[in-house]
Scaffold this motif. Structure first.
Motif, PDB file in Angstrom:
ATOM      1  N   ALA A 102       0.830  -1.208   0.000  1.00 30.65           N
ATOM      2  CA  ALA A 102       0.000   0.000   0.000  1.00 30.65           C
ATOM      3  C   ALA A 102       0.863   1.256   0.000  1.00 30.65           C
ATOM      4  CB  ALA A 102      -0.929  -0.002   1.205  1.00 30.65           C
ATOM      5  N   THR A 103       1.957   1.233   0.754  1.00 28.74           N
ATOM      6  CA  THR A 103       2.866   2.377   0.787  1.00 28.74           C
ATOM      7  C   THR A 103       3.546   2.570  -0.561  1.00 28.74           C
ATOM      8  OG1 THR A 103       3.238   2.036   3.154  1.00 28.74           O
ATOM      9  CG2 THR A 103       4.836   3.411   1.989  1.00 28.74           C
ATOM     10  N   LEU A 104       3.997   1.477  -1.186  1.00 22.86           N
ATOM     11  CA  LEU A 104       4.625   1.580  -2.509  1.00 22.86           C
ATOM     12  C   LEU A 104       3.650   2.136  -3.536  1.00 22.86           C
ATOM     13  CD1 LEU A 104       6.635  -1.763  -2.613  1.00 22.86           C
ATOM     14  CD2 LEU A 104       7.566   0.555  -2.377  1.00 22.86           C
ATOM     15  N   ALA A 105       2.422   1.664  -3.507  1.00 18.09           N
ATOM     16  CA  ALA A 105       1.417   2.159  -4.452  1.00 18.09           C
ATOM     17  C   ALA A 105       1.119   3.630  -4.195  1.00 18.09           C
ATOM     18  CB  ALA A 105       0.150   1.321  -4.358  1.00 18.09           C
TER      19      ALA A 105
ATOM     20  N   GLU B 234      13.365  10.061  -8.191  1.00 23.52           N
ATOM     21  CA  GLU B 234      13.481  11.108  -7.168  1.00 23.52           C
ATOM     22  C   GLU B 234      12.122  11.399  -6.509  1.00 23.52           C
ATOM     23  OE1 GLU B 234      14.572  15.831  -6.921  1.00 23.52           O
ATOM     24  OE2 GLU B 234      15.643  14.595  -8.385  1.00 23.52           O
ATOM     25  N   THR B 235      11.083  11.512  -7.315  1.00 21.94           N
ATOM     26  CA  THR B 235       9.747  11.768  -6.780  1.00 21.94           C
ATOM     27  C   THR B 235       9.273  10.599  -5.942  1.00 21.94           C
ATOM     28  OG1 THR B 235       9.227  13.167  -8.690  1.00 21.94           O
ATOM     29  CG2 THR B 235       7.365  12.323  -7.407  1.00 21.94           C
ATOM     30  N   PHE B 236       9.473   9.373  -6.451  1.00 20.80           N
ATOM     31  CA  PHE B 236       9.079   8.190  -5.692  1.00 20.80           C
ATOM     32  C   PHE B 236       9.770   8.150  -4.334  1.00 20.80           C
ATOM     33  CE2 PHE B 236      10.628   4.001  -4.370  1.00 20.80           C
ATOM     34  CZ  PHE B 236       9.444   3.493  -3.853  1.00 20.80           C
ATOM     35  N   LEU B 237      11.087   8.336  -4.310  1.00 18.49           N
ATOM     36  CA  LEU B 237      11.830   8.269  -3.049  1.00 18.49           C
ATOM     37  C   LEU B 237      11.369   9.341  -2.068  1.00 18.49           C
ATOM     38  CD1 LEU B 237      15.414   7.461  -4.362  1.00 18.49           C
ATOM     39  CD2 LEU B 237      13.834   5.916  -3.179  1.00 18.49           C
ATOM     40  N   ARG B 238      11.109  10.546  -2.557  1.00 22.46           N
ATOM     41  CA  ARG B 238      10.616  11.613  -1.689  1.00 22.46           C
ATOM     42  C   ARG B 238       9.260  11.239  -1.099  1.00 22.46           C
ATOM     43  NH1 ARG B 238       7.246  15.094  -3.154  1.00 22.46           N
ATOM     44  NH2 ARG B 238       7.827  15.147  -5.341  1.00 22.46           N
ATOM     45  N   GLN B 239       8.360  10.777  -1.961  1.00 23.40           N
ATOM     46  CA  GLN B 239       7.019  10.412  -1.505  1.00 23.40           C
ATOM     47  C   GLN B 239       7.065   9.222  -0.540  1.00 23.40           C
ATOM     48  OE1 GLN B 239       4.327  11.948  -5.221  1.00 23.40           O
ATOM     49  NE2 GLN B 239       5.053   9.876  -5.351  1.00 23.40           N
ATOM     50  N   TYR B 240       7.888   8.223  -0.858  1.00 19.94           N
ATOM     51  CA  TYR B 240       8.004   7.060   0.020  1.00 19.94           C
ATOM     52  C   TYR B 240       8.529   7.468   1.397  1.00 19.94           C
ATOM     53  CZ  TYR B 240       9.137   2.523   1.899  1.00 19.94           C
ATOM     54  OH  TYR B 240       9.191   1.429   2.714  1.00 19.94           O
ATOM     55  N   HIS B 241       9.553   8.310   1.401  1.00 21.98           N
ATOM     56  CA  HIS B 241      10.138   8.773   2.663  1.00 21.98           C
ATOM     57  C   HIS B 241       9.088   9.517   3.494  1.00 21.98           C
ATOM     58  CE1 HIS B 241      13.262  10.089   5.403  1.00 21.98           C
ATOM     59  NE2 HIS B 241      12.805  11.319   5.299  1.00 21.98           N
ATOM     60  N   GLU B 242       8.313  10.383   2.869  1.00 27.18           N
ATOM     61  CA  GLU B 242       7.272  11.120   3.590  1.00 27.18           C
ATOM     62  C   GLU B 242       6.219  10.167   4.165  1.00 27.18           C
ATOM     63  OE1 GLU B 242       5.823  13.901   0.682  1.00 27.18           O
ATOM     64  OE2 GLU B 242       7.629  15.131   0.790  1.00 27.18           O
ATOM     65  N   LEU B 243       5.795   9.193   3.366  1.00 24.76           N
ATOM     66  CA  LEU B 243       4.801   8.229   3.833  1.00 24.76           C
ATOM     67  C   LEU B 243       5.348   7.372   4.976  1.00 24.76           C
ATOM     68  CD1 LEU B 243       3.409   7.206   0.363  1.00 24.76           C
ATOM     69  CD2 LEU B 243       2.095   8.335   2.172  1.00 24.76           C
ATOM     70  N   ALA B 244       6.597   6.944   4.853  1.00 27.55           N
ATOM     71  CA  ALA B 244       7.213   6.118   5.897  1.00 27.55           C
ATOM     72  C   ALA B 244       7.355   6.907   7.193  1.00 27.55           C
ATOM     73  CB  ALA B 244       8.563   5.597   5.429  1.00 27.55           C
ATOM     74  N   ASP B 245       7.703   8.172   7.096  1.00 29.72           N
ATOM     75  CA  ASP B 245       7.799   9.019   8.294  1.00 29.72           C
ATOM     76  C   ASP B 245       6.444   9.186   8.973  1.00 29.72           C
ATOM     77  OD1 ASP B 245      10.522   9.391   8.150  1.00 29.72           O
ATOM     78  OD2 ASP B 245      10.413  11.414   7.316  1.00 29.72           O
ATOM     79  N   ASP B 246       5.390   9.293   8.166  1.00 31.46           N
ATOM     80  CA  ASP B 246       4.042   9.444   8.714  1.00 31.46           C
ATOM     81  C   ASP B 246       3.588   8.198   9.466  1.00 31.46           C
ATOM     82  OD1 ASP B 246       3.911  11.992   7.703  1.00 31.46           O
ATOM     83  OD2 ASP B 246       2.646  11.450   5.974  1.00 31.46           O
ATOM     84  N   GLN B 247       4.129   7.034   9.096  1.00 29.16           N
ATOM     85  CA  GLN B 247       3.726   5.774   9.707  1.00 29.16           C
ATOM     86  C   GLN B 247       4.435   5.485  11.012  1.00 29.16           C
ATOM     87  OE1 GLN B 247       4.230   2.755   6.737  1.00 29.16           O
ATOM     88  NE2 GLN B 247       2.660   3.619   5.420  1.00 29.16           N
ATOM     89  N   THR B 248       5.490   6.237  11.308  1.00 26.46           N
ATOM     90  CA  THR B 248       6.243   5.987  12.557  1.00 26.46           C
ATOM     91  C   THR B 248       5.819   6.888  13.676  1.00 26.46           C
ATOM     92  OG1 THR B 248       8.043   7.454  11.868  1.00 26.46           O
ATOM     93  CG2 THR B 248       8.271   5.100  11.404  1.00 26.46           C
TER      94      THR B 248
END
Length: 90
Positions: free
Chosen positions: A63-66, A76-90
């Motif tokens: 779900a996070t990858l999607a 670059e956009t994917f990594l930025r978005q993934y990092h933001e989503l991962a931070d929100d989950q912690t």
């Protein structure tokens, strides 16, 4: 027969970037539904990376990858978005 359409085909491992024979790779579906094959293309993991990653907790990973638009946007956009989503989950 069954495996004949894969003979000689090579794929690239999404984890390490190495090419390997399709017969030696494992299918990966970022949506978590590898059995529904209609109109779908798969990504692949080499056996080594599959073994190393399949034992890791994956709760919510697909779900996070999607949500981060994996495979649909530039790196670059994917990594930025993934990092933001991962931070929100912690």
């Amino acid at each position: 027969m069954f495996g004949s359409r894969r003979d000689g085909e090579t794929v690239t491992c999404i984890a390490c970037g190495e090419e390997c024979p399709r017969a030696d790779a494992r299918e990966y579906d970022k949506h978590g539904d590898r059995w529904d094959r209609q109109d779908k293309s798969f990504e692949y993991l080499c056996k080594t990376c599959f073994t190393e990653t399949c034992r890791q907790p994956r709760d919510g990973l697909e779900a996070t990858l999607a949500a981060a638009e994996a495979g649909e946007t530039d790196r670059e956009t994917f990594l930025r978005q993934y990092h933001e989503l991962a931070d929100d989950q912690t």
